[in-house]
Design an enzyme around this catalytic site. Structure first.
Site, PDB file in Angstrom:
ATOM      1  N   GLN A  11       4.891  -2.794   6.636  1.00 39.75           N
ATOM      2  CA  GLN A  11       5.911  -3.421   5.796  1.00 39.75           C
ATOM      3  C   GLN A  11       5.224  -4.248   4.711  1.00 39.75           C
ATOM      4  O   GLN A  11       4.247  -3.805   4.110  1.00 39.75           O
ATOM      5  CB  GLN A  11       6.886  -4.205   6.656  1.00 39.75           C
ATOM      6  CG  GLN A  11       7.632  -3.316   7.658  1.00 39.75           C
ATOM      7  CD  GLN A  11       8.492  -4.074   8.623  1.00 39.75           C
ATOM      8  OE1 GLN A  11       8.079  -5.058   9.224  1.00 39.75           O
ATOM      9  NE2 GLN A  11       9.706  -3.596   8.810  1.00 39.75           N
ATOM     10  N   ARG A  26      12.760  -0.122 -10.284  1.00 38.62           N
ATOM     11  CA  ARG A  26      11.324  -0.379 -10.178  1.00 38.62           C
ATOM     12  C   ARG A  26      10.692  -0.175 -11.547  1.00 38.62           C
ATOM     13  O   ARG A  26      11.158   0.634 -12.347  1.00 38.62           O
ATOM     14  CB  ARG A  26      10.666   0.590  -9.169  1.00 38.62           C
ATOM     15  CG  ARG A  26      11.261   0.572  -7.761  1.00 38.62           C
ATOM     16  CD  ARG A  26      10.869  -0.655  -6.978  1.00 38.62           C
ATOM     17  NE  ARG A  26       9.435  -0.726  -6.784  1.00 38.62           N
ATOM     18  CZ  ARG A  26       8.770  -0.063  -5.818  1.00 38.62           C
ATOM     19  NH1 ARG A  26       9.419   0.754  -5.007  1.00 38.62           N
ATOM     20  NH2 ARG A  26       7.470  -0.221  -5.680  1.00 38.62           N
ATOM     21  N   LYS A  55       3.960   5.529   5.171  1.00 38.26           N
ATOM     22  CA  LYS A  55       3.331   4.211   5.311  1.00 38.26           C
ATOM     23  C   LYS A  55       3.264   3.760   6.765  1.00 38.26           C
ATOM     24  O   LYS A  55       2.979   2.588   7.044  1.00 38.26           O
ATOM     25  CB  LYS A  55       4.089   3.195   4.451  1.00 38.26           C
ATOM     26  CG  LYS A  55       4.045   3.558   2.967  1.00 38.26           C
ATOM     27  CD  LYS A  55       4.821   2.590   2.112  1.00 38.26           C
ATOM     28  CE  LYS A  55       4.814   3.042   0.646  1.00 38.26           C
ATOM     29  NZ  LYS A  55       5.576   2.126  -0.238  1.00 38.26           N
ATOM     30  N   PRO A  88       0.824  -1.212   0.000  1.00 35.20           N
ATOM     31  CA  PRO A  88       0.000   0.000   0.000  1.00 35.20           C
ATOM     32  C   PRO A  88       0.857   1.260   0.000  1.00 35.20           C
ATOM     33  O   PRO A  88       1.947   1.296   0.560  1.00 35.20           O
ATOM     34  CB  PRO A  88      -0.797  -0.127   1.307  1.00 35.20           C
ATOM     35  CG  PRO A  88      -0.741  -1.568   1.665  1.00 35.20           C
ATOM     36  CD  PRO A  88       0.563  -2.068   1.157  1.00 35.20           C
ATOM     37  N   GLU A  89       0.345   2.303  -0.646  1.00 35.28           N
ATOM     38  CA  GLU A  89       1.032   3.593  -0.660  1.00 35.28           C
ATOM     39  C   GLU A  89       0.284   4.567   0.248  1.00 35.28           C
ATOM     40  O   GLU A  89      -0.699   4.197   0.904  1.00 35.28           O
ATOM     41  CB  GLU A  89       1.148   4.092  -2.096  1.00 35.28           C
ATOM     42  CG  GLU A  89       1.943   3.119  -2.976  1.00 35.28           C
ATOM     43  CD  GLU A  89       2.168   3.584  -4.404  1.00 35.28           C
ATOM     44  OE1 GLU A  89       2.023   4.793  -4.668  1.00 35.28           O
ATOM     45  OE2 GLU A  89       2.493   2.742  -5.255  1.00 35.28           O
TER      46      GLU A  89
END
Length: 273
Positions: A70, A262, A53, A2-3
């Protein structure tokens, strides 16, 4: 993973059931935290916030429960008399007479106070949170011009949580698409107009993702894809995870490459700035 928008939504959901309501149970799997459970049960939650986060549960006595999901951690809300069936490991539980917030599988959990929280190692490295710290477009333009950020390629800079907290990989691709920029561009290479457009793209994209549960595509574009019967993965984003598909704006083929280790998606026509 999740962001920022997803974590902000979790914080909002927890806050609706915990803030201002007497606690009936506070439980932790870790002995050093469980020693404080009785004290926390005598107080109440005043706010549930997030920073990047990390999720922060703030108690009336000044304590702050820090947790970071995490890769595998997850908060789940459920009725206090109906715990969820799961194979995940319970790490923490905060209950009222009606609802319970249960934290599963997270290992990064600690207690701080409002005075010591700034010394938490993870938080100490973060820049402002775009959804928590009342960031404006002007703030972002000014930060882009700072020496420590101005010479960084945008592809890596946007993922640096020390720049702004909460931007992850899907947001990076979407932000740069709407800004019309490639990832190798640096803030110092941009005109004033481009910096303003980038700052606006950063803010509006993350706000849309927060308000619309991770959707960043423009309504008119996604409606067209929805009417064609495509699944959510194809209408959720403008460019992210759409390599080989036509650009919603110009029809060119969306490309994929690796940037800062990425995956990154872009339109070779719309992003020539």
């Amino acid at each position: 993973m999740p962001e920022g928008p997803e974590i902000r939504r979790v914080a909002d959901r927890l806050g609706k059931v915990l803030v201002g309501v007497p606690l009936t149970q506070v439980w932790f799997a870790f002995p050093e935290l469980e020693a404080m459970a009785g004290r926390l049960r005598q107080t109440h939650v005043t706010a549930v916030d997030c920073w990047g986060k990390a999720l922060l549960v703030i108690f009336a006595d000044g304590h702050v429960l820090y947790s970071h999901n995490q890769l595998y951690g997850v908060w789940r809300l459920h009725r206090s008399d109906q715990p969820p069936r799961t194979n995940r490991i319970l790490r923490a539980r905060l209950s009222t007479s009606r609802h319970t917030a249960s934290l599963y599988s997270a290992s990064d959990i600690s207690l701080w106070t409002t005075e010591t929280l700034e010394r938490q190692p993870f938080l100490a490295r973060l820049g402002p949170d775009l959804l928590t710290h009342d960031v404006s477009t002007g703030d972002i333009v000014a930060r882009l011009g700072e020496r420590r950020f101005a010479s960084r390629g945008l592809g890596s800079l946007l993922l640096d949580q020390g720049f702004y907290a909460g931007i992850g990989n899907y947001l990076r691709s979407e932000i740069l698409f709407y800004a019309g920029l490639r990832p190798m561009k640096r803030p110092k290479d941009l005109s004033d107009t481009q910096r303003e457009k980038l700052a606006n793209s950063i803010l509006t994209t993350i706000l849309q993702a927060y308000r619309e549960a991770g959707v960043t595509n423009r309504p008119v574009w996604r409606k067209r894809v929805q009417q064609a019967g495509e699944r959510r993965a194809q209408w959720r984003f403008a460019v992210f995870d759409r390599d080989g598909k036509p650009c919603h704006a110009c029809g060119a083929t969306i490309q994929r490459e690796s940037v800062a280790s990425r995956r990154f998606y872009y339109c070779p026509v719309c992003q020539q700035g």
